[in-house]
Write a protein that holds these residues in place. Structure first.
Motif, PDB file in Angstrom:
ATOM      1  N   ARG A  83       0.831  -1.211   0.000  1.00 64.63           N
ATOM      2  CA  ARG A  83       0.000   0.000   0.000  1.00 64.63           C
ATOM      3  C   ARG A  83       0.859   1.251   0.000  1.00 64.63           C
ATOM      4  NH1 ARG A  83      -5.878   0.446  -0.124  1.00 64.63           N
ATOM      5  NH2 ARG A  83      -6.665  -1.638   0.283  1.00 64.63           N
ATOM      6  N   CYS A  94      -8.345  -3.445  -7.021  1.00 65.49           N
ATOM      7  CA  CYS A  94      -8.036  -2.437  -5.997  1.00 65.49           C
ATOM      8  C   CYS A  94      -8.097  -2.958  -4.572  1.00 65.49           C
ATOM      9  CB  CYS A  94      -8.975  -1.247  -6.152  1.00 65.49           C
ATOM     10  SG  CYS A  94     -10.736  -1.681  -6.056  1.00 65.49           S
ATOM     11  N   PRO A 119     -11.458  -0.878   0.436  1.00 63.06           N
ATOM     12  CA  PRO A 119     -11.094   0.494   0.826  1.00 63.06           C
ATOM     13  C   PRO A 119     -10.329   0.500   2.143  1.00 63.06           C
ATOM     14  CG  PRO A 119     -13.376   0.409   0.094  1.00 63.06           C
ATOM     15  CD  PRO A 119     -12.910  -1.015   0.194  1.00 63.06           C
ATOM     16  N   ASN A 136      -6.332   5.431   0.281  1.00 65.83           N
ATOM     17  CA  ASN A 136      -6.626   4.840  -1.010  1.00 65.83           C
ATOM     18  C   ASN A 136      -5.990   5.667  -2.131  1.00 65.83           C
ATOM     19  OD1 ASN A 136      -8.597   2.638  -0.202  1.00 65.83           O
ATOM     20  ND2 ASN A 136      -9.565   4.437   0.711  1.00 65.83           N
ATOM     21  N   TYR A 180     -11.874   2.694  -9.653  1.00 65.56           N
ATOM     22  CA  TYR A 180     -11.464   1.448  -9.020  1.00 65.56           C
ATOM     23  C   TYR A 180     -12.157   0.286  -9.727  1.00 65.56           C
ATOM     24  CZ  TYR A 180      -9.769   4.281  -5.096  1.00 65.56           C
ATOM     25  OH  TYR A 180      -9.087   5.181  -4.315  1.00 65.56           O
TER      26      TYR A 180
END
Length: 276
Positions: free
Chosen positions: A62, A86, A89, A93, A109
């Motif tokens: 991330r 993706c 969440p 993000n 996304y």
């Protein structure tokens, strides 16, 4: 394609299946989120018995994406992002990173996981953020999907994120064809951001990589660690930006690391390619 050419219709989140572990929810558990269940936690616990540093490395994927998106939005002026596979969440993000440096950045996304779709539709969508349920493994279908086609302008540069997804495509030729399908449709000046599980051969790290692949196959989510040459082949048709295809912590590093590196840090590579 403009919004006038594609008619928006109301979309409902698909039905959810909580009867088996789910990769998106497992990643959520590793990242310290709350959108997972006991069956996901059990699968994560099995993973952590083999790779106790798995949570830190999940966060590094991330963090890598956040650094690269900031670089493209803030330094390269990219205003469109397509985040493929993706996942759930989380705190920071893609649109958070992009819009911090370009408030008008648009993000689409894409994830065919019904869990991700449900949470994305509930938590993410606004006038600059949209969620598609297309299957990233089919570039033509994804790019012609109603949501993607309505909001992205493919005659302008787009940054395509393939963060920690292609190592779930076991056939290298298929993985190469997926990336090429997107590259061929992109305008010059577009970027592909890519991370992938990596093995350096038959030594201790190679054996550990094979052990991880076997574990993931056992819980229903096969992975494959590839060589540097195989990962670099995914950038065919692109010019790879400096510092090249490197370990995630080496791409645009920001000061000294506060935690020691572990074996897992050296089992992933990432890079960014630009279409000239």
């Amino acid at each position: 394609m403009t919004s006038d050419e594609v008619r928006s219709v109301p979309r409902r989140p698909p039905a959810l299946d909580y009867s088996k572990p789910n990769l998106a929810r497992m990643k959520d558990a590793l990242l310290g989120g709350h959108d997972h269940y006991e069956i996901d936690r059990q699968a994560v616990e099995a993973f952590l018995t083999v790779a106790p540093d798995g949570a830190a490395v999940a966060k590094e994927f991330r963090s890598w994406a956040s650094r690269v998106v900031r670089f493209l939005a803030g330094t390269r002026g990219v205003g469109q992002f397509l985040d493929l596979g993706c996942g759930m969440p989380y705190v920071d993000n893609t649109h958070h990173s992009a819009q911090r440096y370009n408030p008008d950045a648009l993000v689409v996304y894409v994830d065919d996981d019904p869990v991700v779709q449900a949470h994305g539709l509930a938590l993410l969508e606004d006038h600059l953020v949209h969620v598609s349920g297309a299957d990233l493994r089919d570039p033509e279908q994804t790019l012609s999907d109603q949501v993607v086609a309505e909001h992205l302008e493919l005659d302008r540069p787009v940054a395509v994120l393939l963060n920690a997804v292609l190592h779930h495509i076991e056939d290298l030729g298929k993985a190469q064809a997926i990336v090429r399908g997107y590259v061929d449709a992109l305008a010059p000046g577009s970027y592909v951001l890519l991370t992938h599980y990596y093995t350096d051969g038959d030594g201790a790290r190679g054996a550990f990589a094979r052990k991880l692949d076997g574990l993931m196959a056992g819980i229903g989510y096969p992975t494959v660690h590839r060589s540097r040459e195989e990962i670099e082949s995914l950038f065919d048709g692109l010019e790879i930006l400096e510092p090249g295809v490197v370990h995630l912590h080496e791409w645009w590093p920001e000061g000294p690391r506060l935690a020691p590196l572990t074996q897992l840090n050296y089992l992933s590579l990432g890079g960014v390619g630009v279409k000239l």
